[in-house]
Design a protein around this motif. Structure first.
Motif, PDB file in Angstrom:
ATOM      1  N   ASP A  65      -8.241   6.304  -2.494  1.00 14.81           N
ATOM      2  CA  ASP A  65      -7.368   5.221  -2.818  1.00 14.81           C
ATOM      3  C   ASP A  65      -7.550   4.114  -3.941  1.00 14.81           C
ATOM      4  O   ASP A  65      -6.939   3.773  -4.751  1.00 14.81           O
ATOM      5  CB  ASP A  65      -6.983   4.434  -1.264  1.00 14.81           C
ATOM      6  CG  ASP A  65      -6.018   3.220  -1.664  1.00 14.81           C
ATOM      7  OD1 ASP A  65      -5.069   3.570  -1.566  1.00 14.81           O
ATOM      8  OD2 ASP A  65      -6.232   2.099  -1.030  1.00 14.81           O
ATOM      9  N   ARG A  68      -6.687   5.885  -7.063  1.00  6.25           N
ATOM     10  CA  ARG A  68      -5.279   5.815  -7.214  1.00  6.25           C
ATOM     11  C   ARG A  68      -4.889   4.757  -7.929  1.00  6.25           C
ATOM     12  O   ARG A  68      -4.005   4.459  -8.780  1.00  6.25           O
ATOM     13  CB  ARG A  68      -4.580   6.232  -5.792  1.00  6.25           C
ATOM     14  CG  ARG A  68      -3.088   6.286  -6.166  1.00  6.25           C
ATOM     15  CD  ARG A  68      -2.229   6.154  -4.694  1.00  6.25           C
ATOM     16  NE  ARG A  68      -2.558   4.969  -4.064  1.00  6.25           N
ATOM     17  CZ  ARG A  68      -2.331   3.961  -3.949  1.00  6.25           C
ATOM     18  NH1 ARG A  68      -1.481   3.574  -4.929  1.00  6.25           N
ATOM     19  NH2 ARG A  68      -2.757   2.841  -3.286  1.00  6.25           N
ATOM     20  N   GLN A  69      -5.367   3.558  -7.324  1.00  3.06           N
ATOM     21  CA  GLN A  69      -5.153   2.174  -8.060  1.00  3.06           C
ATOM     22  C   GLN A  69      -5.585   2.127  -9.386  1.00  3.06           C
ATOM     23  O   GLN A  69      -4.776   1.564 -10.199  1.00  3.06           O
ATOM     24  CB  GLN A  69      -5.879   1.190  -7.182  1.00  3.06           C
ATOM     25  CG  GLN A  69      -5.278   0.883  -5.692  1.00  3.06           C
ATOM     26  CD  GLN A  69      -5.927   0.052  -4.910  1.00  3.06           C
ATOM     27  OE1 GLN A  69      -6.319  -1.182  -5.497  1.00  3.06           O
ATOM     28  NE2 GLN A  69      -6.086   0.120  -3.598  1.00  3.06           N
ATOM     29  N   GLN A  74      -2.833  -0.332 -11.283  1.00  5.82           N
ATOM     30  CA  GLN A  74      -2.813  -1.535 -10.439  1.00  5.82           C
ATOM     31  C   GLN A  74      -4.073  -2.055 -10.672  1.00  5.82           C
ATOM     32  O   GLN A  74      -4.210  -3.422 -10.282  1.00  5.82           O
ATOM     33  CB  GLN A  74      -2.792  -1.009  -8.938  1.00  5.82           C
ATOM     34  CG  GLN A  74      -1.273  -0.452  -8.814  1.00  5.82           C
ATOM     35  CD  GLN A  74      -1.321   0.089  -7.422  1.00  5.82           C
ATOM     36  OE1 GLN A  74      -2.281   0.890  -6.854  1.00  5.82           O
ATOM     37  NE2 GLN A  74      -0.433  -0.195  -6.372  1.00  5.82           N
TER      38      GLN A  74
END
Length: 194
Positions: A65, A68-69, A74
């Motif tokens: 996770d 992915r950020q 992000q």
């Protein structure tokens, strides 16, 4: 119809038991005592292994996770520090580990090529984790790349082995701990670096 009296005066007598091994009273208790310890050891080993496996899986999901950020922009290079990445991982990992995640180590860096990333490794030397790049040792660092760069996030956690008799078999680090490890390699998307 009458029955003949039993020999010896009318009452039947049980044969006398001779010796310690012929007495069967308490045999169930003895069998339970002999099997209770191995059964308890087996139950503790199963529980220890299951909890350790669950902790490893939670850490792997958190690592995916966070990667992915980073990959989607992000989380940006300007705002990512070693403390911020550790806090992001630890805040979600605390469900399985002690508060403030003692034993959490993070290595995040940019690589020129995927082949360079593939040559990054680690080894355990005298119970400590040593990062390697080819034949050279490196230190832990957090330096993500910009858009369209190749990056690798490696997360290490020194998992404590709770059951003493398993510590010798499971532990591969100092202080009776075992290594949990997760790694993700990716190329950042073409996001705006600003």
């Amino acid at each position: 119809m009458s029955k003949d009296p039993a020999p010896g005066g009318g009452k039947a007598r049980a044969k006398p038991r001779h010796g310690f091994f012929s007495d069967k009273r308490g045999s169930t208790a003895m069998e339970f005592a002999l099997l209770a310890i191995p059964f308890a050891l087996l139950v503790f080993a199963i529980l220890e292994s299951c909890i350790s496996f669950a902790g490893q899986e939670v850490m792997a999901n958190i690592t995916d996770d966070v990667a992915r950020q980073l990959r989607t922009g992000q989380l940006r290079k300007a705002t990512v520090t070693e403390d911020s990445i550790k806090q992001l991982i630890c805040s979600r990992l605390e469900i399985m580990v002690a508060q403030n995640c003692p034993g959490l180590l993070v290595d995040l860096r940019e690589y020129p090529t995927f082949a360079d990333a593939a040559s990054a490794g680690f080894k355990i030397v005298d119970g400590d984790i040593v990062l390697t790049q080819g034949t050279n040792s490196t230190t832990f660092s957090v330096s993500p790349g910009l858009a369209e760069t190749r990056n690798m996030l490696r997360v290490f956690y020194k998992w404590p082995v709770m059951t003493d008799f398993l510590a010798k078999q499971m532990a591969n680090l100092k202080d009776g701990k075992t290594l949990h490890f997760a790694s993700v390699t990716w190329q950042n998307e073409p996001f705006d670096d600003n």
